[in-house]
Design a protein around this motif. Structure first.
Motif, PDB file in Angstrom:
ATOM      1  N   GLY A  16      20.126 -28.311 -21.582  1.00 10.78           N
ATOM      2  CA  GLY A  16      20.892 -29.304 -20.842  1.00 10.78           C
ATOM      3  C   GLY A  16      20.147 -30.612 -20.650  1.00 10.78           C
ATOM      4  N   SER A  17      20.808 -31.568 -20.035  1.00  9.24           N
ATOM      5  CA  SER A  17      20.282 -32.923 -19.847  1.00  9.24           C
ATOM      6  C   SER A  17      19.144 -32.956 -18.829  1.00  9.24           C
ATOM      7  N   ILE A  18      18.195 -33.859 -19.072  1.00  8.35           N
ATOM      8  CA  ILE A  18      17.175 -34.185 -18.070  1.00  8.35           C
ATOM      9  C   ILE A  18      17.588 -35.522 -17.466  1.00  8.35           C
ATOM     10  N   VAL A 143      27.396 -20.699 -21.610  1.00  7.16           N
ATOM     11  CA  VAL A 143      26.279 -21.274 -20.862  1.00  7.16           C
ATOM     12  C   VAL A 143      25.542 -20.158 -20.136  1.00  7.16           C
ATOM     13  N   SER A 144      24.218 -20.278 -20.075  1.00  5.94           N
ATOM     14  CA  SER A 144      23.397 -19.335 -19.319  1.00  5.94           C
ATOM     15  C   SER A 144      22.314 -20.099 -18.584  1.00  5.94           C
ATOM     16  N   CYS A 145      21.768 -19.474 -17.575  1.00  2.00           N
ATOM     17  CA  CYS A 145      20.655 -20.050 -16.824  1.00  2.00           C
ATOM     18  C   CYS A 145      19.355 -19.753 -17.570  1.00  2.00           C
ATOM     19  N   PHE A 162      25.578 -30.780 -18.206  1.00  3.31           N
ATOM     20  CA  PHE A 162      24.810 -29.556 -17.993  1.00  3.31           C
ATOM     21  C   PHE A 162      23.371 -29.904 -17.628  1.00  3.31           C
ATOM     22  N   ASP A 163      22.886 -29.292 -16.584  1.00  2.00           N
ATOM     23  CA  ASP A 163      21.523 -29.527 -16.106  1.00  2.00           C
ATOM     24  C   ASP A 163      20.500 -28.936 -17.070  1.00  2.00           C
ATOM     25  N   VAL A 164      19.274 -29.444 -17.007  1.00  2.00           N
ATOM     26  CA  VAL A 164      18.202 -28.983 -17.895  1.00  2.00           C
ATOM     27  C   VAL A 164      17.913 -27.493 -17.712  1.00  2.00           C
ATOM     28  N   ALA A 165      18.260 -26.939 -16.566  1.00  2.00           N
ATOM     29  CA  ALA A 165      17.995 -25.519 -16.300  1.00  2.00           C
ATOM     30  C   ALA A 165      19.004 -24.603 -16.964  1.00  2.00           C
ATOM     31  N   THR A 166      19.925 -25.160 -17.740  1.00  2.00           N
ATOM     32  CA  THR A 166      20.915 -24.340 -18.429  1.00  2.00           C
ATOM     33  C   THR A 166      20.705 -24.373 -19.938  1.00  2.00           C
ATOM     34  N   SER A 167      21.156 -23.315 -20.586  1.00  2.00           N
ATOM     35  CA  SER A 167      21.164 -23.220 -22.040  1.00  2.00           C
ATOM     36  C   SER A 167      22.616 -23.179 -22.492  1.00  2.00           C
ATOM     37  N   VAL A 168      22.983 -24.053 -23.424  1.00  2.00           N
ATOM     38  CA  VAL A 168      24.382 -24.209 -23.827  1.00  2.00           C
ATOM     39  C   VAL A 168      24.527 -23.837 -25.300  1.00  2.00           C
ATOM     40  N   ILE A 200      13.408 -13.634 -16.844  1.00  2.00           N
ATOM     41  CA  ILE A 200      13.300 -14.061 -18.234  1.00  2.00           C
ATOM     42  C   ILE A 200      13.410 -15.582 -18.324  1.00  2.00           C
ATOM     43  N   ARG A 201      12.613 -16.185 -19.209  1.00  2.00           N
ATOM     44  CA  ARG A 201      12.759 -17.604 -19.551  1.00  2.00           C
ATOM     45  C   ARG A 201      13.541 -17.637 -20.867  1.00  2.00           C
ATOM     46  N   TYR A 202      14.819 -17.850 -20.739  1.00  2.00           N
ATOM     47  CA  TYR A 202      15.748 -17.738 -21.863  1.00  2.00           C
ATOM     48  C   TYR A 202      15.769 -19.057 -22.630  1.00  2.00           C
ATOM     49  N   VAL A 203      14.808 -19.198 -23.553  1.00  2.00           N
ATOM     50  CA  VAL A 203      14.655 -20.434 -24.321  1.00  2.00           C
ATOM     51  C   VAL A 203      15.371 -20.275 -25.659  1.00  2.00           C
ATOM     52  N   ASN A 204      16.149 -21.281 -26.032  1.00  2.00           N
ATOM     53  CA  ASN A 204      17.004 -21.190 -27.218  1.00  2.00           C
ATOM     54  C   ASN A 204      16.258 -20.785 -28.475  1.00  2.00           C
ATOM     55  N   VAL A 205      15.157 -21.472 -28.750  1.00  2.00           N
ATOM     56  CA  VAL A 205      14.456 -21.255 -30.021  1.00  2.00           C
ATOM     57  C   VAL A 205      13.928 -19.833 -30.132  1.00  2.00           C
ATOM     58  N   ASP A 206      13.643 -19.198 -28.998  1.00  2.00           N
ATOM     59  CA  ASP A 206      13.128 -17.830 -29.006  1.00  2.00           C
ATOM     60  C   ASP A 206      14.235 -16.782 -28.952  1.00  2.00           C
ATOM     61  N   CYS A 207      15.293 -17.065 -28.210  1.00  2.00           N
ATOM     62  CA  CYS A 207      16.277 -16.032 -27.884  1.00  2.00           C
ATOM     63  C   CYS A 207      17.576 -16.122 -28.679  1.00  2.00           C
ATOM     64  N   ILE A 208      18.067 -17.336 -28.915  1.00  2.00           N
ATOM     65  CA  ILE A 208      19.388 -17.488 -29.525  1.00  2.00           C
ATOM     66  C   ILE A 208      19.306 -17.882 -30.989  1.00  2.00           C
ATOM     67  N   ASP A 209      18.476 -18.875 -31.290  1.00  2.00           N
ATOM     68  CA  ASP A 209      18.442 -19.429 -32.650  1.00  2.00           C
ATOM     69  C   ASP A 209      18.036 -18.383 -33.690  1.00  2.00           C
TER      70      ASP A 209
END
Length: 274
Positions: A16-18, A143-145, A162-168, A200-209
């Motif tokens: 999300g946005s900063i 979206v997830s936290c 979307f806030d930076v604390a979210t993954s879209v 969990i720190r659900y970071v896109n590059v590790d978890c989704i991509d």
């Protein structure tokens, strides 16, 4: 080994946005008054969804608004005078007093952020244009936290910031949701993500991509997943609304020993345990 990002997932997940400045954030009542004062202010006032809304609001809707002047010039932003004055008063002083490194990048805490934040204080720090351009093509996104007790995806209608604390994730079908809400993905995410305390720190590059969502499924299987995904998401949504519990507390209740098959809401209200 460590899995690689998949080409089939390229351009489909975003942080999300900063915004970098709480002066951009408004209570819902404040935003409504600004719109009532001048209807054109709707062009720069948007619902603002953060991780707390996603995990703790039973309806998972934004609880605040955010001012957004995109990548506009100062002259164009100033045309929205009532809103621009707020940012000038609350954001500009904070932005312009921060330090810069040798390259002119803004230093905030331990981090050097991209310039020119002092010069363009009316803009968000990281505007994520690729995220919002991709979202425009869909009616809803997943979206997830980013830091959470559980691995959970939720459908959210597009139109919010979307806030930076979210993954879209740019996925809008229930069968795609079924992949990301499955036990397979849960184990995958916990294996490759980092953690913060017990969360969990659900970071896109590790978890989704890196996680395979099969695009070429036989129609029979895809239709079954579509049915399962919709039933799961809607049942969970109705539970949250009916019990007035957020996403995290709903899953806490699901895993609680006191909650058994057949229990009714009135009994849940009678339990004295947190």
């Amino acid at each position: 080994g460590t899995p690689f990002p998949l080409l089939s997932n390229a351009g489909k997940s975003f942080q999300g946005s900063i915004i970098l400045g709480m002066g951009f954030v408004l209570e819902i009542g404040e935003a409504e008054k600004l719109i009532e004062l001048n209807l054109i202010n709707r062009n720069v006032l948007f619902p603002y969804l953060n991780g707390d809304d996603l995990n703790n609001n039973p309806n998972q809707k934004p609880s605040r608004y955010v001012i957004n002047f995109f990548d506009w010039t100062e002259e164009k932003a100033a045309q929205y005078n009532e809103v621009f004055i707020i940012v000038e008063k609350k954001v500009k002083p904070e932005r312009t007093r921060w330090k810069t490194d040798k390259e002119g990048n803004q230093i905030v805490g331990e981090f050097a952020l991209r310039k020119p934040l002092p010069e363009k204080w009316w803009q968000h720090c990281e505007k994520r244009p690729a995220l919002y351009n991709a979202a425009k093509q869909l009616n809803r996104v997943l979206v997830s936290c980013r830091v959470s007790k559980y691995v959970n995806q939720s459908f959210v209608n597009v139109g919010a910031i979307f806030d930076v604390a979210t993954s879209v994730v740019m996925r809008s079908e229930y069968w795609e949701y079924a992949f990301l809400q499955s036990s397979l993905h849960n184990h995958w995410a916990w294996k490759y993500a980092s953690t913060l305390e017990s969360r969990i720190r659900y970071v896109n590059v590790d978890c989704i991509d890196t996680f395979p969502i099969l695009e070429n499924l036989p129609s029979e299987i895809q239709n079954k997943l579509e049915t399962i995904g919709e039933a799961y998401h809607e049942h969970r949504r109705q539970l949250m609304l009916g019990m007035q519990l957020g996403l995290t507390k709903t899953y806490n209740a699901f895993h609680a020993e006191d909650v058994q098959t057949g229990i009714i809401t009135s009994i849940l209200y009678g339990l004295d345990k947190k």
